[in-house]
Design an enzyme around this catalytic site. Structure first.
Site, PDB file in Angstrom:
ATOM      1  N   CYS A  40       0.674  -1.319   0.274  1.00  0.00           N
ATOM      2  CA  CYS A  40       0.030   0.051   0.036  1.00  0.00           C
ATOM      3  C   CYS A  40       0.369   1.377  -0.066  1.00  0.00           C
ATOM      4  CB  CYS A  40      -1.063  -0.705   1.285  1.00  0.00           C
ATOM      5  SG  CYS A  40       0.505   0.348   2.693  1.00  0.00           S
ATOM      6  N   ASP A 448       3.207  29.236 -30.937  1.00  0.00           N
ATOM      7  CA  ASP A 448       4.606  29.440 -31.757  1.00  0.00           C
ATOM      8  C   ASP A 448       3.835  28.604 -33.284  1.00  0.00           C
ATOM      9  OD1 ASP A 448       6.754  29.679 -32.983  1.00  0.00           O
ATOM     10  OD2 ASP A 448       6.751  27.490 -33.426  1.00  0.00           O
ATOM     11  N   ASP A 628       7.610  24.431 -30.956  1.00  0.00           N
ATOM     12  CA  ASP A 628       8.778  23.821 -31.107  1.00  0.00           C
ATOM     13  C   ASP A 628      10.111  24.041 -32.128  1.00  0.00           C
ATOM     14  OD1 ASP A 628       8.454  24.932 -33.423  1.00  0.00           O
ATOM     15  OD2 ASP A 628       9.169  22.982 -35.230  1.00  0.00           O
TER      16      ASP A 628
END
Length: 736
Positions: A40, A448, A628
């Site tokens: 657990c 962008d 990018d």
């Protein structure tokens, strides 16, 4: 090292783990271990807390896959010491291996099924005896007959409890032996005390004999434990499938020309890998011999096969379809693209997201609180209410059984693992633990332009105006340049190239001389044709052949196929959209107008983008940055959360929280939708687990719940939480 770190009796001293130690990007040593006996979140917290107390050590346990990642500064040999500390806590520690993990899981599941079968068979038989006890009174049956029935029940119940209770007894004993507790301790205490009370009552001709309840309780607990394992297994299937890709063997050719099989994990850069037709490529490399086609779908998400030949780059996980190949390894399995993907998934699953930290804090207090409540229940019933000690003990045992930390421990990991797996199947890789949480809070998105809203691959739009001869000359020159427009020209031309000597002037263009001595230039208008008038601009190259009319090559960077649809949907959902581009004003404005983005800024530098992000955050916005390029890396790091396409530069992908595949913008919308769904499910799971304990514990303390009902409720709460988490990966409506 203190006495608590001495070797445990359950595992011999651990030595020579240095060959499994790696050095990560931060220069720290890293070791992946598989830890047996984790039950657990409190187990995970104990291991992490113990290791993190060591100087210069960072440890994190993945509860789903039982993987312990330990990072430290210092010598590689220190890994043995750190592993021994975990072993001293009573856990079995071995180097992480996907195949071993799968075999261990299968063995444990088989063991659970055997125990379940034994307890089920015993339950069926003991209930036949119980019917007689339930249907008759002491007067009609007689004390001797009742004692006989209790004795027969004891003959069935005691061996069954000893055998079928091992999944609870063994980890509980290991925990207590090493001075700690876990969730199996209260369950084991309840089973043992109830059985002992029943034996005592049977020998004293008493009525509080619950042999049937013990066996049925054990049967129901085992059902819950088995179902819990099954649901956990489905949750970690995606990560296991990836890990299994790195298991097995590969064929290499040694320096003496002989072929031999070695484990994939032993592959090293520089080795010559032999890949047969239909075989998976085991590591990243470059084709040195052979021509074939590969199936890249597992890595890139693309369904179309790709041709490869000598010099082509290939990646581990791709499938060789047509012919044998020899591949020179450039990145071995652990450092390959697939290996990095696995590490990133593990990092995301192991990270300390806000909800994970909350669940960990709650889980650490579970055992002491449960035992205090059980003791309080016994004392109240026995002394405050004056009840029989047997009834008081039974109610206390019910409290031990019914409290369940599993549901709380699973509340976050189940959703995170399933959401990560769902996004991975959809071509998105989560790199940070809290990416989903941050995405769910986003209210502003900054894009962008080039390579993000557009494809980033220019397309020639006026081939009819150029002519075959001019195209041949331009394409032949373009073969000598890596400029995107030159690469576009070279790639689209399928004819014969002209032999020529080409000189490149950086930032201007290409110059060559034809066989007849004429000078030709291909490049910027101002450089190739300095005497000519300006044109409408845009992406262009000019071809100027001496004494001939210059020719303009016009290019466009097309929008991603679904950009309009995605942007329209995001606007409809109320997101604030901004376009930041380093391109010219007219180009950026044209794209923004076509997409319907009102806030647009052109000719921005990397610093400008970073400042724009910071400005939005100061306004109280939660910002998602999608980019990018190299100039996007600072903005990606500055945003609350960031996404980058797989075509981006390495530095950009490293800065992003999420990397997505394909040539569509849809992953942005899908990630946002999945994050909101995951955020909602995590809160629902917290509410379900807390509500369960708030309702169940008081009912058990006042004696309104029997041990059997407690067992059903405890198992059901864990299964309910995992089942609710499964909704994050269900087939959902298109996020637009």
């Amino acid at each position: 090292m203190d006495k608590s770190a001495m070797p445990s009796e359950s595992q011999p001293p651990i030595t020579d783990l240095s060959r499994f130690v790696e050095i990560d990007k931060d220069g720290m040593r890293a070791l992946q271990l598989m830890v047996g006996g984790i039950r657990c979140a409190s187990c995970a917290f104990l291991i992490e807390n113990t290791l993190n107390k060591e100087p210069d050590v960072n440890a994190r346990v993945n509860l789903t896959s039982r993987r312990l990642t330990v990072r430290w500064r210092g010598e590689a040999s220190r890994g043995d010491e750190l592993a021994q500390i975990v072993a001293a806590l009573g856990y079995k520690v071995t180097p992480f291996d996907a195949k071993t993990l799968k075999n261990d899981d299968r063995s444990e599941e088989t063991f659970l099924l055997r125990c379940l079968a034994v307890s089920g068979f015993a339950t069926g038989n003991i209930m036949l005896l119980s019917v007689a006890l339930w249907s008759a009174t002491e007067k009609t049956m007689g004390i001797s007959t009742r004692d006989l029935m209790h004795a027969l029940q004891a003959l069935i119940a005691i061996p069954t409890t000893i055998y079928a209770g091992r999944p609870f007894f063994r980890p509980a004993w290991e925990a207590l032996r090493h001075g700690r507790t876990n969730m199996d301790v209260p369950i084991s205490v309840a089973l043992v005390l109830t059985t002992a009370m029943s034996v005592f009552e049977g020998t004293q001709h008493g009525t509080y004999a619950y042999f049937d309840s013990v066996v049925m309780l054990l049967f129901l607990l085992l059902i819950g434990r088995w179902l819990d394992r099954r649901t956990r297994g489905r949750a970690k299937a995606a990560a296991e499938n990836l890990l299994m890709m790195m298991a097995g063997t590969a064929t290499i050719r040694s320096e003496d020309g002989k072929s031999r099989l070695i484990p994939i994990r032993e592959l090293q850069s520089g080795m010559l890998l032999l890949v047969a037709m239909g075989e998976k490529i085991a590591a990243d490399g470059v084709v040195e011999k052979g021509r074939s086609e590969i199936d890249p779908s597992f890595i890139t998400g693309e369904t179309l096969t790709q041709p490869v030949q000598e010099g082509s780059a290939v990646y581990g996980g791709m499938v060789n379809l047509l012919a044998p190949m020899e591949i020179r390894i450039t990145a071995a399995s652990g450092k390959s693209l697939l290996g990095e993907v696995i590490k990133l998934m593990e990092k995301a699953e192991q990270g300390h997201a806000r909800y994970v930290r909350l669940a960990d804090r709650v889980a650490r207090y579970y055992t002491p609180v449960v035992h205090i409540l059980a003791l309080g229940t016994f004392l109240i019933w026995r002394f405050a209410l004056g009840g029989d000690w047997q009834q008081a003990l039974l109610n206390a045992m019910t409290v031990l059984i019914i409290t369940c930390p599993c549901a709380l421990g699973l509340a976050v990991p189940a959703v995170q693992v399933l959401a990560s797996g769902h996004l991975f199947k959809r071509g998105m890789l989560l790199k940070s633990a809290d990416a989903l949480e941050k995405l769910a809070a986003v209210d502003a998105i900054v894009f962008d332009k080039t390579g993000t809203l557009t494809r980033g691959t220019p397309r020639l739009v006026n081939p009819a105006e150029i002519g075959a001869r001019n195209m041949q000359v331009a394409a032949s020159m373009a073969a000598y340049s890596r400029h995107p427009l030159a690469k576009c020209l070279h790639g689209m031309y399928g004819g014969k190239f002209l032999p020529m000597t080409v000189k490149e002037t950086p930032g201007e263009g290409l110059e060559a001389r034809l066989e007849d001595g004429k000078i030709i230039r291909l490049g910027k208008r101002e450089w190739a044709t300095p005497q000519r008038q300006a044109t409408e601009g845009g992406m262009e190259l000019w071809l100027a052949i001496e004494d001939a009319q210059p020719v303009r090559f016009a290019f466009e960077d097309d929008l991603r196929a679904d950009s309009r649809e995605v942007i329209a949907a995001l606007k409809k959902q109320g997101y604030m959209l901004t376009l930041l581009s380093g391109d010219r004003e007219d180009v950026a404005q044209a794209v923004a107008k076509e997409l319907g983005i009102e806030d647009v800024r052109a000719r921005v530098t990397p610093l400008d983008k970073n400042n724009a992000i910071e400005s939005l955050r100061k306004q109280g916005k939660r910002v998602l940055m999608v980019g990018d390029g190299l100039n996007d890396a600072p903005a990606l790091a500055a945003a609350d959360v960031s996404m980058s396409p797989s075509s981006a530069l390495d530095i950009t992908q490293n800065a992003a929280d999420i990397v997505f595949q394909g040539d569509k913008l849809m992953p942005v919308a899908e990630a946002l939708a999945t994050a909101k769904r995951a955020h909602r499910l995590v809160k629902e799971n917290f509410a379900l687990s807390l509500l369960y304990n708030l309702l169940a514990v008081p009912l058990a303390m006042v004696g309104l719940v029997t041990p059997l009902i407690a067992a059903i409720a405890m198992s059901s709460s864990s299964i309910l939480v995992v089942a609710n988490a499964q909704r994050v990966a269900r087939k959902q409506r298109k996020p637009l």
